[in-house]
Design a protein around this motif. Structure first.
Motif, PDB file in Angstrom:
ATOM      1  N   UNK A 105       0.826  -1.201   0.000  1.00  0.00           N
ATOM      2  CA  UNK A 105       0.000   0.000   0.000  1.00  0.00           C
ATOM      3  C   UNK A 105       0.863   1.254   0.000  1.00  0.00           C
ATOM      4  N   UNK A 106       1.970   1.239   0.735  1.00  0.00           N
ATOM      5  CA  UNK A 106       2.836   2.409   0.819  1.00  0.00           C
ATOM      6  C   UNK A 106       3.517   2.708  -0.515  1.00  0.00           C
ATOM      7  N   UNK A 107       3.731   1.686  -1.323  1.00  0.00           N
ATOM      8  CA  UNK A 107       4.408   1.873  -2.612  1.00  0.00           C
ATOM      9  C   UNK A 107       3.427   1.944  -3.775  1.00  0.00           C
ATOM     10  N   UNK A 108       2.178   2.253  -3.510  1.00  0.00           N
ATOM     11  CA  UNK A 108       1.184   2.369  -4.575  1.00  0.00           C
ATOM     12  C   UNK A 108       1.489   3.572  -5.445  1.00  0.00           C
ATOM     13  N   UNK A 109       1.056   3.468  -6.686  1.00  0.00           N
ATOM     14  CA  UNK A 109       1.269   4.574  -7.617  1.00  0.00           C
ATOM     15  C   UNK A 109      -0.073   5.170  -8.023  1.00  0.00           C
ATOM     16  N   UNK A 110      -0.019   6.396  -8.444  1.00  0.00           N
ATOM     17  CA  UNK A 110      -1.201   7.129  -8.874  1.00  0.00           C
ATOM     18  C   UNK A 110      -1.720   6.524 -10.177  1.00  0.00           C
ATOM     19  N   UNK A 141       2.872   8.509 -10.481  1.00  0.00           N
ATOM     20  CA  UNK A 141       3.745   8.994  -9.411  1.00  0.00           C
ATOM     21  C   UNK A 141       3.362   8.263  -8.127  1.00  0.00           C
ATOM     22  N   UNK A 142       4.178   8.359  -7.110  1.00  0.00           N
ATOM     23  CA  UNK A 142       3.869   7.657  -5.865  1.00  0.00           C
ATOM     24  C   UNK A 142       2.763   8.383  -5.096  1.00  0.00           C
ATOM     25  N   UNK A 143       1.985   7.589  -4.327  1.00  0.00           N
ATOM     26  CA  UNK A 143       0.943   8.156  -3.484  1.00  0.00           C
ATOM     27  C   UNK A 143       1.487   8.376  -2.086  1.00  0.00           C
ATOM     28  N   UNK A 144       1.014   9.429  -1.422  1.00  0.00           N
ATOM     29  CA  UNK A 144       1.439   9.743  -0.059  1.00  0.00           C
ATOM     30  C   UNK A 144       0.200   9.925   0.803  1.00  0.00           C
ATOM     31  N   UNK A 145       0.357   9.632   2.098  1.00  0.00           N
ATOM     32  CA  UNK A 145      -0.733   9.930   3.027  1.00  0.00           C
ATOM     33  C   UNK A 145      -0.628  11.406   3.361  1.00  0.00           C
ATOM     34  N   UNK A 146      -1.741  12.120   3.147  1.00  0.00           N
ATOM     35  CA  UNK A 146      -1.802  13.551   3.436  1.00  0.00           C
ATOM     36  C   UNK A 146      -2.892  13.787   4.464  1.00  0.00           C
ATOM     37  N   UNK A 147      -2.846  14.938   5.102  1.00  0.00           N
ATOM     38  CA  UNK A 147      -3.786  15.235   6.180  1.00  0.00           C
ATOM     39  C   UNK A 147      -4.487  16.560   5.912  1.00  0.00           C
ATOM     40  N   UNK A 148      -5.777  16.579   6.250  1.00  0.00           N
ATOM     41  CA  UNK A 148      -6.553  17.809   6.149  1.00  0.00           C
ATOM     42  C   UNK A 148      -7.453  17.903   7.368  1.00  0.00           C
TER      43      UNK A 148
END
Length: 183
Positions: free
Chosen positions: A18-23, A28-35
């Motif tokens: 899951x951490x190395x998933x791509x868009x 491009x790589x996906x990142x966990x973002x916060x809002x």
């Protein structure tokens, strides 16, 4: 390798996958973002690519019609629905009809000591806490957090006592903030 080690390895492998998933749009790589609404997966190439998806996949709740029920406004059937605050019962003809069933509130046989017109009613806050408020709200905003008892205080004569659960057992306390004596 033991069975528990294998399951731990597969869980770790799943997390790495899951951490190395791509868009799916730009690779491009996906990142966990916060809002302020919570965490989500977002593309690392933002603002060029604006792909996002929730961290936790939510299953959609199917509306369930209640057999034999009738909406008092339009005559349609009532259904169990899911809203932003949880499950509720509402008309199946929404948005044409906006009827929602509310839980009946218990009116206690205790007169409001503030306005002397209304009675105290058991209510629930949005956080699930129980409190007791005057049923003439918004004209009278009297509210207490403990169950009321219609008795006069022996010290000041205030017409309301509160039932309190103390370490020594249940006690009655004067609802007048200036007095506050236990009976």
């Amino acid at each position: 390798m033991s069975k528990s080690d294998q399951s731990l390895f597969s869980l770790h492998e799943h997390a790495l996958q899951q951490a190395n998933e791509t868009c799916p749009i730009c690779n491009a790589s996906l990142q966990i973002k916060h809002s302020k609404a919570g965490s989500f997966w977002g593309c690392s190439q933002y603002p060029t690519c604006d792909y996002t998806r929730p961290v936790k996949e939510v299953t959609k709740f199917e509306e369930q019609i209640l057999p034999g029920s009738e909406c008092p406004k339009c005559g349609g059937s009532l259904a169990v629905k899911q809203g932003r605050y949880g499950l509720f019962i509402g008309c199946s003809n929404f948005p044409a009809c906006d009827h929602i069933e509310h839980e009946p509130e218990e009116t206690l046989d205790v007169q409001c000591p503030s306005c002397k017109k209304g009675h105290l009613r058991e209510k629930s806050s949005r956080y699930g806490k129980t409190f007791y408020a005057c049923d003439t709200y918004p004209k009278c905003k009297y509210a207490i957090n403990h169950p009321p008892v219609a008795q006069d205080c022996k010290e000041c004569g205030f017409p309301l006592l509160l039932k309190r659960n103390m370490a020594a057992g249940e006690k009655l306390q004067c609802a007048n903030k200036k007095c506050g004596k236990f009976q």
